[in-house]
Design a protein around this motif. Structure first.
Motif, PDB file in Angstrom:
ATOM      1  N   VAL A 110       4.237  -7.601  -9.106  1.00  0.00           N
ATOM      2  CA  VAL A 110       4.598  -8.164  -7.798  1.00  0.00           C
ATOM      3  C   VAL A 110       5.341  -9.486  -7.974  1.00  0.00           C
ATOM      4  CG1 VAL A 110       3.670  -9.095  -5.657  1.00  0.00           C
ATOM      5  CG2 VAL A 110       2.729  -6.988  -6.594  1.00  0.00           C
TER       6      VAL A 110
ATOM      7  N   PHE B  61       5.156   0.851  -2.413  1.00  0.00           N
ATOM      8  CA  PHE B  61       4.901   0.292  -1.087  1.00  0.00           C
ATOM      9  C   PHE B  61       4.711   1.406  -0.057  1.00  0.00           C
ATOM     10  CE2 PHE B  61       6.872  -4.035  -2.104  1.00  0.00           C
ATOM     11  CZ  PHE B  61       5.649  -4.677  -2.048  1.00  0.00           C
TER      12      PHE B  61
ATOM     13  N   GLN C  51      -4.039  -6.154  -4.200  1.00  0.00           N
ATOM     14  CA  GLN C  51      -3.213  -7.325  -4.486  1.00  0.00           C
ATOM     15  C   GLN C  51      -2.702  -7.961  -3.195  1.00  0.00           C
ATOM     16  OE1 GLN C  51      -2.585  -8.773  -7.377  1.00  0.00           O
ATOM     17  NE2 GLN C  51      -1.238 -10.311  -6.485  1.00  0.00           N
ATOM     18  N   ARG C  52      -2.503  -7.136  -2.165  1.00  0.00           N
ATOM     19  CA  ARG C  52      -1.998  -7.639  -0.880  1.00  0.00           C
ATOM     20  C   ARG C  52      -3.137  -8.090   0.043  1.00  0.00           C
ATOM     21  NH1 ARG C  52       2.077  -3.427   1.640  1.00  0.00           N
ATOM     22  NH2 ARG C  52       2.610  -5.259   2.898  1.00  0.00           N
TER      23      ARG C  52
END
Length: 549
Positions: A91, A126, A174-175
């Protein structure tokens, strides 16, 4: 009814512990017990879906489909970083504008999807992560229970199938979506035979229409390595095994693919796919992230160096070139035809060139005869040329030949020449990436011709299964180039640097600066009996004169 379906979906999607899911009072057990007298259309199996923490699952390094860049994959495999740290780094790279990372995550449009190319659907992480977030994971991962020597008191799992779903969960975490820190899995016992896992992965990958070309190539390479051992036969009276020929292997790989997809592919297409594995790791990362097709990459394999191939792949991705456009960019004008074997008799001009060259060779032989024989031949031809029409044609021929000679002087200083393979120092750099150091030292310690080195390589390949596997990419590439040479396809010329000693007149030796695989392709064709390839057309980049020692 619709509301009930939604409630069921929510119940099935609710995260529970392993103990809760295996309890006798689970939702499925209650449903089957209350409806035991009704034909419900399904029955429980020995496979249960469990939720497992992501940090307990290890990606399979032998999976043909590579999602992460090669350096991150290696670090995860060597356990210098965790999968979560690898995703964090990916990322960060995307945020810095790294092309490969952006393509993997789907934040950048992929390559060409023109009609002439095989269409590859958008499979960015994504998009997959968003789908899982909105509707849940519809297909669980397949994992195998393993023992972790670093943590013997806890159970670990090895990923079987579902690598993209695995990394999509890491991306969600991670988001900030920590509820996806566990993932639904079907847990199986690790088979004693690793080949069972490989065959399952190959079956899944071969059936996918969106599988990248490089993943197909790796899957085919693994099938080929297995077939190489299965098809080997022991030589009677000797302690050696005769391995099948490359053509036999490639035909069998094509047939084995048919068992997965229902459609066989030819040995040449297998060879084209396997040649892709000769790309540098950086080029492979970009190719797989952009999901370029084999048709787009086929012309790239004609380029001589890793740097040229990587630069061309970058242009394909940036400018979204189709396979036809790549072929137009890579193909260079064919050098002037000078050898008889290179002339295809399809036009008047080509037939004229063939016959004039043939006559020139005959005249050269005639001039070596005694004067009396030469005189007899001239008189015999003069007698046949008595009529005015033949004399007129001979005069036109003489004028044409004079024009040819004048034009030839203009090309006399050209740096495109034909050199004997014996005058070329066999390039060993291409072998160093495929052979152990002690094997390379054997070649460096002795003065061997290219044919002698190739003969030794073939011997090792037939007698040593480990070396055969290591040499496979080398032989795939030179066989690919040999096929192109035999077919007369336009190829970039090898680039040579000449060297001669001051006291040895015109004696010249050459070192290969680019086009190593084309040199070895010539040696391979000569070994197969095609002696016309003893001469190699090449571009001379310069000549160095050295003093004698």
């Amino acid at each position: 009814m619709a509301k009930r379906k939604i409630n069921i979906q929510r119940n099935l999607g609710t995260r529970t512990t392993l103990l809760e899911q295996t309890a006798p009072g689970s939702v499925i057990d209650q449903l089957t017990s209350t409806m035991s007298g009704v034909d419900i259309g399904f029955r429980p199996t020995d496979q249960r879906v469990y939720e497992i923490n992501l940090d307990r699952i290890t990606p399979d390094p032998s999976q043909p489909r590579h999602l992460l860049p090669h350096d991150l994959r290696k670090a995860v495999h060597e356990k210098t970083i965790s999968p979560a740290e690898a995703m964090r780094e990916l990322v960060l790279r995307a945020e810095r504008g790294d092309t490969v990372a952006l393509l993997i995550l789907g934040a950048r449009q992929k390559g060409s999807v023109e009609e002439e190319d095989e269409i590859v659907e958008d499979t960015g992480l994504f998009a997959l992560a968003q789908s899982i977030q909105e509707v849940g994971l519809r297909q669980p991962l397949n994992v195998y229970r393993i023992d972790d020597p670093d943590q013997p008191d806890r159970t670990a799992y090895r990923l079987g199938e579902g690598e993209r779903r695995f990394w999509a969960h890491h991306l969600l975490v991670q988001r900030g979506y920590t509820e996806f820190n566990s993932v639904k899995c079907i847990v199986e016992t690790l088979p004693e035979d690793e080949e069972i896992i490989h065959q399952r992965q190959e079956a899944e990958n071969a059936a996918r229409v969106d599988l990248p070309a490089l993943a197909r190539a790796r899957s085919m390479q693994r099938i080929k390595e297995r077939l190489n051992m299965e098809m080997g036969t022991r030589v009677p009276g000797e302690n050696t095994i005769k391995l099948p020929s490359q053509r036999e292997l490639q035909l069998m790989v094509g047939q084995r693919v048919k068992s997965f997809t229902g459609r066989a592919i030819g040995d040449r297409m297998v060879r084209n796919y396997l040649a892709l594995l000769n790309l540098s790791p950086e080029a492979q990362d970009l190719v797989e992230a952009a999901q370029l097709t084999e048709k787009q990459l086929r012309p790239v394999m004609r380029l001589s160096t890793d740097a040229e191939q990587l630069a061309m792949i970058q242009r394909i991705v940036e400018e979204k070139w189709s396979g036809r456009k790549v072929l137009q960019e890579v193909t260079t004008p064919t050098p002037p035809k000078t050898a008889l074997r290179e002339v295809a008799q399809t036009t008047v001009e080509q037939r004229f060139e063939k016959r004039v060259l043939d006559a020139a060779k005959t005249i050269h032989s005639l001039l070596s005869l005694p004067p009396a024989n030469y005189e007899d031949a001239v008189i015999a031809l003069a007698i046949r040329a008595k009529d005015a029409k033949t004399r007129q044609a001979l005069q036109a021929l003489r004028q044409t030949l004079e024009e040819v000679l004048l034009k030839a002087e203009d090309f006399a200083e050209s740096n495109i020449v034909e050199v004997s393979l014996l005058a070329v120092i066999p390039p060993l750099d291409a072998l160093k990436r495929h052979l152990p150091a002690e094997k390379v030292e054997i070649f460096e310690a002795e003065v061997l011709t290219g044919s002698q080195i190739l003969e030794q390589l073939v011997t090792w390949r037939q007698s040593d299964g480990v070396l055969a596997s290591r040499l496979e990419p080398f032989f795939n590439q030179i066989e690919f180039d040999a096929e192109a040479l035999r077919a007369g396809e336009p190829m970039p010329l090898p680039r040579l640097r000449g060297e001669k000693k001051a006291n040895y007149g015109e004696v010249m030796i050459y070192q290969v600066e680019a086009g190593v695989s084309v040199y070895w392709a010539h040696e391979l064709l000569v070994r197969r009996g095609e002696s016309q390839f003893k001469l190699m057309k090449a571009e001379i980049t310069g000549v160095t004169v050295v003093d004698n020692d």
